[in-house]
Design a protein around this motif. Structure first.
Motif, PDB file in Angstrom:
ATOM      1  N   LEU A 111       9.866  -3.127  -6.701  1.00 31.02           N
ATOM      2  CA  LEU A 111       9.848  -4.552  -6.394  1.00 31.02           C
ATOM      3  C   LEU A 111      10.107  -4.775  -4.960  1.00 31.02           C
ATOM      4  N   GLU A 112      10.867  -3.805  -4.255  1.00 29.30           N
ATOM      5  CA  GLU A 112      11.167  -3.997  -2.728  1.00 29.30           C
ATOM      6  C   GLU A 112       9.817  -3.912  -2.073  1.00 29.30           C
ATOM      7  N   PHE A 113       8.749  -3.156  -2.470  1.00 24.23           N
ATOM      8  CA  PHE A 113       7.304  -3.137  -2.085  1.00 24.23           C
ATOM      9  C   PHE A 113       6.825  -4.672  -2.087  1.00 24.23           C
ATOM     10  N   ASP A 114       6.963  -5.299  -3.317  1.00 23.35           N
ATOM     11  CA  ASP A 114       6.394  -6.544  -3.487  1.00 23.35           C
ATOM     12  C   ASP A 114       7.283  -7.622  -2.476  1.00 23.35           C
ATOM     13  N   LEU A 115       8.465  -7.599  -2.526  1.00 27.23           N
ATOM     14  CA  LEU A 115       9.165  -8.500  -1.616  1.00 27.23           C
ATOM     15  C   LEU A 115       8.912  -8.080  -0.149  1.00 27.23           C
ATOM     16  N   ALA A 116       8.837  -7.000   0.221  1.00 28.71           N
ATOM     17  CA  ALA A 116       8.487  -6.708   1.417  1.00 28.71           C
ATOM     18  C   ALA A 116       7.096  -6.992   1.921  1.00 28.71           C
TER      19      ALA A 116
ATOM     20  N   ASN B 131       6.355 -10.127   4.629  1.00 23.54           N
ATOM     21  CA  ASN B 131       5.543  -9.714   5.854  1.00 23.54           C
ATOM     22  C   ASN B 131       6.487  -8.669   6.525  1.00 23.54           C
ATOM     23  N   ASP B 132       7.347  -8.043   5.748  1.00 24.19           N
ATOM     24  CA  ASP B 132       7.998  -6.775   6.339  1.00 24.19           C
ATOM     25  C   ASP B 132       7.188  -5.527   5.989  1.00 24.19           C
ATOM     26  N   LEU B 133       6.336  -5.275   6.702  1.00 25.35           N
ATOM     27  CA  LEU B 133       5.146  -4.208   6.364  1.00 25.35           C
ATOM     28  C   LEU B 133       5.795  -2.912   6.610  1.00 25.35           C
ATOM     29  N   LYS B 134       6.682  -2.791   7.493  1.00 31.03           N
ATOM     30  CA  LYS B 134       7.020  -1.419   7.697  1.00 31.03           C
ATOM     31  C   LYS B 134       7.955  -1.001   6.749  1.00 31.03           C
ATOM     32  N   ARG B 135       8.724  -1.825   6.093  1.00 28.76           N
ATOM     33  CA  ARG B 135       9.554  -1.343   4.837  1.00 28.76           C
ATOM     34  C   ARG B 135       8.708  -1.395   3.706  1.00 28.76           C
ATOM     35  N   ALA B 136       7.526  -2.058   3.654  1.00 31.84           N
ATOM     36  CA  ALA B 136       6.426  -1.933   2.441  1.00 31.84           C
ATOM     37  C   ALA B 136       5.937  -0.644   2.560  1.00 31.84           C
ATOM     38  N   LEU B 137       5.579   0.226   3.571  1.00 29.36           N
ATOM     39  CA  LEU B 137       5.234   1.279   4.014  1.00 29.36           C
ATOM     40  C   LEU B 137       5.882   2.488   3.426  1.00 29.36           C
TER      41      LEU B 137
ATOM     42  N   LYS C  31      -4.303   0.905  -4.913  1.00 29.51           N
ATOM     43  CA  LYS C  31      -4.407  -0.757  -4.557  1.00 29.51           C
ATOM     44  C   LYS C  31      -3.487  -1.042  -3.797  1.00 29.51           C
ATOM     45  N   GLU C  32      -2.159  -0.793  -3.950  1.00 25.37           N
ATOM     46  CA  GLU C  32      -1.102  -1.076  -3.003  1.00 25.37           C
ATOM     47  C   GLU C  32      -1.363  -0.692  -1.519  1.00 25.37           C
ATOM     48  N   PHE C  33      -1.931   0.754  -1.500  1.00 25.29           N
ATOM     49  CA  PHE C  33      -2.401   1.171  -0.081  1.00 25.29           C
ATOM     50  C   PHE C  33      -3.323   0.392   0.539  1.00 25.29           C
ATOM     51  N   LEU C  34      -4.418  -0.213  -0.038  1.00 23.60           N
ATOM     52  CA  LEU C  34      -5.444  -0.897   0.217  1.00 23.60           C
ATOM     53  C   LEU C  34      -4.718  -2.207   0.624  1.00 23.60           C
ATOM     54  N   ASP C  35      -4.088  -2.805  -0.195  1.00 25.26           N
ATOM     55  CA  ASP C  35      -3.484  -4.190   0.133  1.00 25.26           C
ATOM     56  C   ASP C  35      -2.619  -4.170   1.495  1.00 25.26           C
ATOM     57  N   LEU C  36      -1.743  -3.182   1.427  1.00 22.37           N
ATOM     58  CA  LEU C  36      -1.050  -2.959   2.805  1.00 22.37           C
ATOM     59  C   LEU C  36      -1.976  -2.700   4.145  1.00 22.37           C
ATOM     60  N   ILE C  37      -2.890  -2.007   4.219  1.00 21.17           N
ATOM     61  CA  ILE C  37      -3.762  -1.852   5.051  1.00 21.17           C
ATOM     62  C   ILE C  37      -4.471  -3.165   5.677  1.00 21.17           C
TER      63      ILE C  37
ATOM     64  N   ALA D 170      -2.966  -6.158   4.936  1.00 25.65           N
ATOM     65  CA  ALA D 170      -2.050  -7.034   5.367  1.00 25.65           C
ATOM     66  C   ALA D 170      -1.595  -6.646   6.781  1.00 25.65           C
ATOM     67  N   ALA D 171      -1.585  -5.152   7.223  1.00 32.25           N
ATOM     68  CA  ALA D 171      -1.233  -4.899   8.633  1.00 32.25           C
ATOM     69  C   ALA D 171      -2.395  -5.517   9.432  1.00 32.25           C
ATOM     70  N   ASP D 172      -3.479  -5.150   8.991  1.00 36.83           N
ATOM     71  CA  ASP D 172      -4.780  -5.849   9.907  1.00 36.83           C
ATOM     72  C   ASP D 172      -4.744  -6.973  10.203  1.00 36.83           C
ATOM     73  N   ALA D 173      -4.254  -7.891   9.207  1.00 36.99           N
ATOM     74  CA  ALA D 173      -4.319  -9.450   9.350  1.00 36.99           C
ATOM     75  C   ALA D 173      -3.221  -9.737  10.388  1.00 36.99           C
ATOM     76  N   THR D 174      -2.201  -8.907  10.307  1.00 36.39           N
ATOM     77  CA  THR D 174      -0.971  -9.467  11.515  1.00 36.39           C
ATOM     78  C   THR D 174      -0.927  -8.354  12.399  1.00 36.39           C
ATOM     79  N   ALA D 175      -2.129  -7.657  12.731  1.00 36.90           N
ATOM     80  CA  ALA D 175      -2.343  -6.822  13.925  1.00 36.90           C
ATOM     81  C   ALA D 175      -1.336  -5.742  14.004  1.00 36.90           C
ATOM     82  N   GLN D 176      -0.880  -4.880  13.074  1.00 39.00           N
ATOM     83  CA  GLN D 176      -0.070  -3.913  12.908  1.00 39.00           C
ATOM     84  C   GLN D 176      -0.552  -2.520  12.897  1.00 39.00           C
ATOM     85  N   ALA D 177      -1.372  -2.233  13.751  1.00 40.14           N
ATOM     86  CA  ALA D 177      -2.531  -1.046  13.450  1.00 40.14           C
ATOM     87  C   ALA D 177      -1.682   0.323  13.207  1.00 40.14           C
TER      88      ALA D 177
END
Length: 1345
Positions: A953-958, A962-968, A1014-1020, A1022-1029
């Motif tokens: 749930l923490e991953f989904d919320l992050a 848009n808290d991608l660091k925490r999602a990672l 799937k979550e890894f791909l989604d995270l990549i 989201a990170a690309d969309a917000t320029a967090q390479a």
């Protein structure tokens, strides 16, 4: 107002009846002593037994039980074999019955102005002997039967154990000390009361020396001094008071007081609660009189003969808002329920209803008259009255929707004292109420009941309410049923008497009358002091039917009055008036709406709702019931609208469309024009003060809608029979006849909200520009564009959320037996006994103490609090508690301080930070649940701060916040892959196999990554969309590691991974991935990755090494590759191997015969001419006779990076040859793709063709990586840097974009992977060297362009 709720026909007359306070159960005994328990809500019999004689079923059951328990037959006959004799009384007994009996006694005593403080002390906890058990108690002449309806075990106590005297009546005595067993007092035929303990089943006490005759009735009550008393009535006409306090444990008790009550014996005694006075006793006697007694002085207040010539057999005290002056119901042996108006003043007896008009006509035999033999009013729901008659049981319902005549006033800011105005008789009074300072609304405070007393559990505290009632000097003109309401500002109070019909509007500051007139309905605007009334001419008053007169006269009077009422209703219209600041009332609109139907309802709010009467076919039951009007001579009762809600109880089979006619129109208060179309008429409406939400209440559900930015239906909640509701920000507090519910509402985010937001921003911008131009002229619009950082905010759509939490009900918490309350998972494993004990402890200790001494609630929600009795007005939330006012004008406070509720209330109120702080007091196991709630309310970021949420749930919320660091971090923890991909970026298969120490960890990590691919791909993405390479790169490392393990990732995931690696310029990793994929045999995925790398040789290698020669040949042919010849030869060799047949084993006759039946196979190439040749035709190829042509294309060398913007499309033209087969997508795991292969063509997973393909049926082969071609319309090539989200879309629909830094840097030729279609005529034939075989070869390559 009146309808039949349930009816059960019986052959015998019903002589005894009792109702359970919280379950829909009725227990009855008929004249032949059959006892049955009936569920009147579901209309089914739960239990039946023959109490008078010997019930054989019970006898057999007891014998079997004894055998099962290994007991030998006792010498004496079992008590079940004793004949019961006639049934004298039936009753239920359990925690609920006991609690509400005590509650009734205490609250009646607390009304007295002289009531001492300890009357209001908290209740004792219920005795353990009844925990979770529901006893049915039957008092027969010869024995008492105690039957547990849960376990169906019973206990019979014969009269021999009670001094061998016949038992005539019984009453339950409540013990004051905790854990004591319940006691039952039995009235004997010798005038002695004997008390039996329900734990030891032994006689514990006798009350002697009072009565000379046999005792006929017993009842406990509490004096205003707080003393518990037992009152008994007997055949000698005496009423005797005994002390029921068990402090002194003497075996024999003597009477406290004796009164001569009736001549010829007391029949029944009842307790009556008086508003603002000490309780009263009502007795009925064999002398046909009814007497009322004061419980302070024990003087007789009044004695009347309710019905001449007939003695009453049943009496009930009644308190119903629809009939405010009727305090006592009584029955004689006729077909009416009689009501006594103002018992201590005028004491007029009126027939409340004629039961013969309620029952279906076929239930009564033609020559039989209905007679009532017993009657009981529901103790907690005064609108229900059950009667036992000679034709069956009738449960009638009297207007469950009417509410007490009380309305709360707005509380001035900063004040802790709240007030409400109410009407008693003809007086307007002010009720002031507040939480008394002694109460500490601490955690786990579940208090519910007011000063009238409170159930104290182990950790519950009472919420003490301090309240004062004051007179207002202004009198009111009528004492009939009234409806009170206040204006939006709280400055004005409106009172409507619908039965008169008349209305008055008072100014709250000085109680002067501002407006008055004749009206039946009134509704306020919630935005200003405007109101609408339904004017009406005064209908003629109904003449009161004198007692004993014929029902024919009553019917004639009713018919005349109904006709007059119909005429006045048709002429009535809706008028809107406004109250100005100077206190004057002005008419704004004389008539609203142009419809001709009579108006039956007005609903106020942000819009004015008008309900029209629709013509309806009247069912036979309803037609009968129209004559009931004569039996309800309340003032003006027949006025229009009284049957609008009539339901005969048997017409509920109507279709929904028929049941809810579209007869409700909303009008604007400003323009008086209709808004929207017709809706079904709601029973009530509730509008949010901020005009954001509204709720419409219907019989079985409540519809909730959002009003901004436009009207939008959010959903409905299945709360049936709701009587009213109040909004408090995003919380809707709903009262039903049995419960108090809270609905948490959030509209979510819909596309319209985003559009509205954009429009508002544009408008703001335009206004700002207009202002700038006005101030500084046109030059103000010139702006210099600096380097802008485009922060594109992703606004996610969010579905609406409705969550219902029950705050209060009548039922007692432990009424569920402990063996049913265990969660399912506990039943499977673990020691049952210890689990049970643990569960019990958790139930008892609602509160555990957390670290740092903070109390932590163990449960998700608090146990349901006790709902006050009868119809309620919901005041709303003030001082952090929910206030309610009941029919007796008593304020009650429901606690909202349990963290599970408190967090939700704070979040709904908009204070999500405090909600998260309060969550520290909630058990961690409930944090996920709370986080989901916060997410539904739109607080994903705040929900992340809850300490107890799960990683998933923490991953989904992050991700949502848009808290991608925490999602990672969550993803690395969940997939157990923190140590992967760090040291060796190009980790390939050999490396993995050579790792010995880390092998197990590696396997676990790869499994984890695969699980969350799937979550890894989604995270990549989201990170690309917000320029967090950097985040994307970390995730890519892990995913690439998993991609290099055989069979770990699926085809579409591998393709998505390849695209993302290329997009991030991870070419080394991508190259490694291609080699790994080749070594794993995944040719399609390897070729796809190589295509993205732009390496033609690698692509062909991928196909060649994995046996996908068809694709390799086609690709080489299309792009004029020099390797074409070798590839064709290799392919031919493979095909030849397949068709060569070398018989190695001997064949017997059977095998030869079976083989001859099969289709003959080719044995040598010379026979190939006899068979149709195999054709594998790429698009655009025609005949076998043509041969290979190699047409070189000039390689385009990319000079500048500007030219790279042209996307590389993996697409092919439609086939122009004989093949018309559509190209279908191959399964993602197939190594070779032959899309759309026709019948007989090779399957897509075969590396080469199988003979037997008919001529002309060419299988079109897709170019390049075996991907099906994409039509231009399906998906445009992706541009810019944003990576395609291949995990979400079809993995096969990926267009490659030619941004390849490696190719442009080294100047390598970038392949053009587009297949073009050139007519065959333009292609000069070239004869290859292997001409002699090519004529009949298995494969002939056709010319490509």
């Amino acid at each position: 107002m009146l309808r039949l709720r349930a009816f059960r026909a019986t052959n015998e007359k019903i002589v005894k009846i009792a109702v359970h306070p919280t379950h829909p159960w009725l227990v009855t005994a008929d004249a032949s002593d059959h006892v049955s328990v009936w569920n009147w809500e579901h209309r089914q019999v739960i239990y039946e037994l023959k109490a008078g004689g010997i019930d054989q079923r019970r006898l057999v059951g007891v014998k079997l039980e004894k055998l099962a328990e290994g007991e030998s037959d006792s010498r004496g006959k079992p008590t079940e074999a004793i004949r019961g004799g006639s049934v004298k009384q039936v009753s239920f007994f359990d925690d609920d019955v006991r609690f509400w009996q005590l509650w009734r006694n205490r609250s009646a005593a607390a009304e007295a102005p002289t009531a001492v403080n300890h009357v209001t002390s908290a209740f004792a906890s219920p005795a353990p002997s009844t925990k979770g058990r529901h006893f049915l108690v039957i008092c027969c002449e010869n024995k008492a039967i105690f039957l547990d309806l849960v376990t169906m075990r019973s206990r019979d106590v014969p009269k021999q154990e009670l001094d061998n005297k016949s038992l005539l009546c019984m009453e339950f005595l409540s013990r004051s000390s905790v854990g004591d067993s319940p006691l039952v007092a039995f009235g004997g035929s010798d005038g002695v009361i004997r008390v039996l303990s329900m734990m030891t089943w032994k006689l514990v006490r006798r009350y002697t020396g009072g009565h000379k005759g046999s005792i006929s009735c017993l009842m406990t009550f509490m004096a205003s001094t707080g003393e518990a008393l037992l009152v008994s009535g007997a055949s000698d006409g005496l009423l005797i008071l005994w002390s029921a306090d068990h402090g002194q444990d003497s075996r024999e008790l003597v009477p406290k007081l004796s009164l001569k009550a009736h001549d010829g014996g007391v029949v029944a005694v009842e307790l009556s609660r008086v508003i603002g006075g000490a309780p009263q006793l009502i007795t009925i006697g064999a002398d046909k009189t009814l007497a009322i007694w004061d419980t302070v002085s024990f003087k007789e207040l009044r004695r009347i003969k309710p019905v001449p010539r007939l003695a009453c057999h049943s009496v009930a005290s009644w308190c119903h808002p629809r009939a405010p002056n009727l305090d006592i119901l009584t029955c004689v042996k006729d077909s009416y329920i009689w009501a006594i108006e103002h018992p201590t003043y005028s004491a007029l007896t009126r027939p409340l209803c004629d039961l013969s008009s309620l029952v279906p006509p076929q239930a009564v035999a033609p020559n039989k008259k209905l007679r009532v033999y017993c009657m009981v009013a529901h103790p907690l729901q005064p609108h229900l009255v059950a009667t036992g008659t000679n034709i069956g049981i009738i449960v009638s319902e009297f207007d469950a929707k009417s509410l007490p005549p009380v309305v709360p006033l707005p509380t001035p800011a900063g004040s802790r004292e709240h007030s409400a105005v109410y009407i008693v008789e003809r007086e307007l009074k002010l009720l002031s109420f507040q939480l008394s300072n002694t109460a500490n609304p601490s955690l786990g405070n579940n208090g519910t009941l007011s000063e009238a007393g409170k159930m104290r559990g182990d950790s519950l505290e009472a919420l003490h309410v301090k309240q004062i009632k004051k007179h207002i000097s202004t009198p009111v003109p009528h004492d009939s049923y009234s409806v009170l309401s206040t204006s939006s500002s709280g400055k004005y109070l409106a009172i409507v008497w619908p039965d008169i019909p008349y209305f008055s509007i008072y100014k709250v500051s000085d109680w002067s009358i501002v407006d008055s007139g004749s009206a039946r309905l009134l509704a306020w605007d919630i935005c200003s002091d405007r109101f609408a009334i339904l004017e009406s001419a005064v209908p003629p008053r109904l003449p009161i039917v004198p007692k004993g007169s014929s029902s024919r006269k009553a019917k004639e009077a009713a018919a005349a009055q109904a006709a007059a009422a119909a005429a006045t209703a048709a002429s009535a219209n809706v008028q809107v008036r406004i109250l100005l600041d100077d206190g004057t009332s002005n008419i704004l609109m004389r008539s609203i709406g142009s419809r001709s139907e009579p108006i039956i309802g007005l609903h106020g709010g942000a819009l004015l709702g008008v309900a029209y009467r629709t013509p309806r076919k009247i069912s036979p039951g309803a037609a009968m019931a129209i004559s009931t009007i004569q039996s309800m001579p309340l003032s003006g009762f027949g006025s229009s609208g009284s049957f609008a809600t009539f339901d005969d109880g048997f017409s509920s089979q109507r279709s929904p469309a028929e049941a809810l006619p579209q007869n409700f129109q909303l009008f604007s208060w400003e323009t008086f024009q209709p808004v929207g179309g017709l809706l079904p008429q709601p029973e009530w409406t509730a509008w949010d003060q901020t005009v954001e939400y509204c709720a419409f209440g219907y019989q079985h559900y409540i519809v909730i809608s959002s009003l901004r930015p436009q009207y939008r239906y959010l959903g409905d909640v299945a709360i049936a029979h709701a009587t009213g509701a109040v909004w408090q920000r995003r919380q809707l507090f709903v009262a039903t006849p049995t419960t108090i519910e809270c609905v948490f509402v959030d509209a979510g985010v819909a596309p319209i909200d985003i559009e509205t937001r954009k429009m508002k921003e544009e408008l703001k911008l335009k206004e700002a520009q207009a202002r700038a131009v006005a101030e500084h002229g046109e030059l103000a619009l010139i702006s210099v564009d600096g380097p802008q950082t485009a922060t594109q905010e992703r606004i996610a759509l969010r579905p609406p959320m409705l969550q219902v939490v029950r705050l209060a009900s009548f039922q007692h918490a432990p009424s569920v037996p402990p063996f049913l309350s265990l969660p399912k998972q506990y039943k499977v494993d673990g020691d049952d006994a210890t689990m049970l004990k643990e569960m019990e402890e958790r139930k008892v200790n609602e509160i555990a103490v957390g670290g740092g001494g903070v109390s932590v609630a163990v449960t998700r929600f608090p146990t349901e609090q006790k709902r006050p009795i009868g119809p309620l007005i919901v005041v709303g939330v003030r001082d952090g508690v929910l206030w309610l006012i009941d029919r007796y004008m008593t304020a009650h406070a429901l606690s909202l301080s349990h963290p599970g509720i408190r967090c939700r209330c704070l979040a709904a109120y908009g204070d999500s930070v405090s909600a998260v702080k309060w969550a520290s007091r909630l058990g961690r196991e409930h944090h996920d649940d709370l986080a989901q709630f916060l997410l539904g309310m739109g607080y994903a970021t705040e929900a992340l701060h809850l300490p107890g949420i799960s990683k998933r749930l923490e991953f989904d919320l992050a991700m949502k916040s848009n808290d991608l660091k925490r999602a990672l971090q969550c993803l690395l923890t969940m997939s157990n892959s923190r140590d992967i991909g760090q040291d060796n970026p190009g980790l390939n298969l050999n490396d993995i196999l050579n790792l010995t120490a880390k092998k197990e960890n590696m396997v676990e990590a790869v499994q984890g990554i695969v699980k969350f691919a799937k979550e890894f791909l989604d995270l990549i993405d989201a990170a690309d969309a917000t320029a967090q390479a950097d985040i994307a790169r970390e995730a890519l490392k892990r995913l690439a590691t998993a991609g290099s393990v055989k069979g770990a990732l699926q085809g579409h995931e591998l393709r998505g991974l390849a695209l993302r690696l290329a997009n991030h310029g991870e070419l080394t990793r991508l190259g490694g991935l291609v080699n790994n994929l080749i070594s794993l045999g995944l040719g399609r995925e390897a070729a796809f990755s190589a295509a993205i790398l732009g390496d033609n040789a690698l692509m062909e290698k991928a196909w060649q090494d994995t046996g996908m020669l068809a694709e390799a040949v086609l690709h080489a042919h299309a792009h004029g590759r020099p390797t074409l010849k070798n590839l064709v030869e290799a392919w031919n060799r493979v095909l030849q191997k397949e068709v060569e047949h070398t018989p190695s084993e001997k064949t017997d006759a059977t095998a030869a015969f079976l083989a001859s039946l099969e289709e003959p196979k080719l044995t040598s190439l010379s026979e190939a001419g006899k068979k149709p040749p195999i054709e594998i035709l790429p698009p655009g190829m025609s005949a076998l006779s043509a041969s290979i042509i190699i047409k070189k294309k000039p390689a385009q060398v990319t000079q500048t990076s500007q030219q790279q913007s042209k996307p590389l499309a993996l697409e092919a033209p439609p086939p122009s040859g004989p093949a018309e087969t559509p190209i279908g997508a191959p399964p993602s795991d197939a190594p070779a793709a032959e899309p759309g292969t026709s019948i007989g063509a090779p399957p897509s997973d075969a590396p080469a063709a199988v003979p037997g393909t008919p001529i002309g049926e060419a299988a079109p082969v897709a170019p390049t990586a075996g991907e099906p071609p994409i039509s231009e319309a399906s998906e445009p090539p992706l541009e810019g840097k944003s990576p395609p989200n291949s995990s979400g879309s079809n993995p096969d629909m990926i267009a490659y974009e030619e941004t390849n830094p490696a190719a442009s840097a080294t100047g390598l030729p970038v392949p053009d992977i587009t297949v073009t279609d050139i007519p065959l005529a333009e292609v000069p034939p070239v004869t290859p060297e292997n001409q002699e075989t090519s004529a009949s070869a298995t494969l002939t390559s056709q010319p490509f362009a």
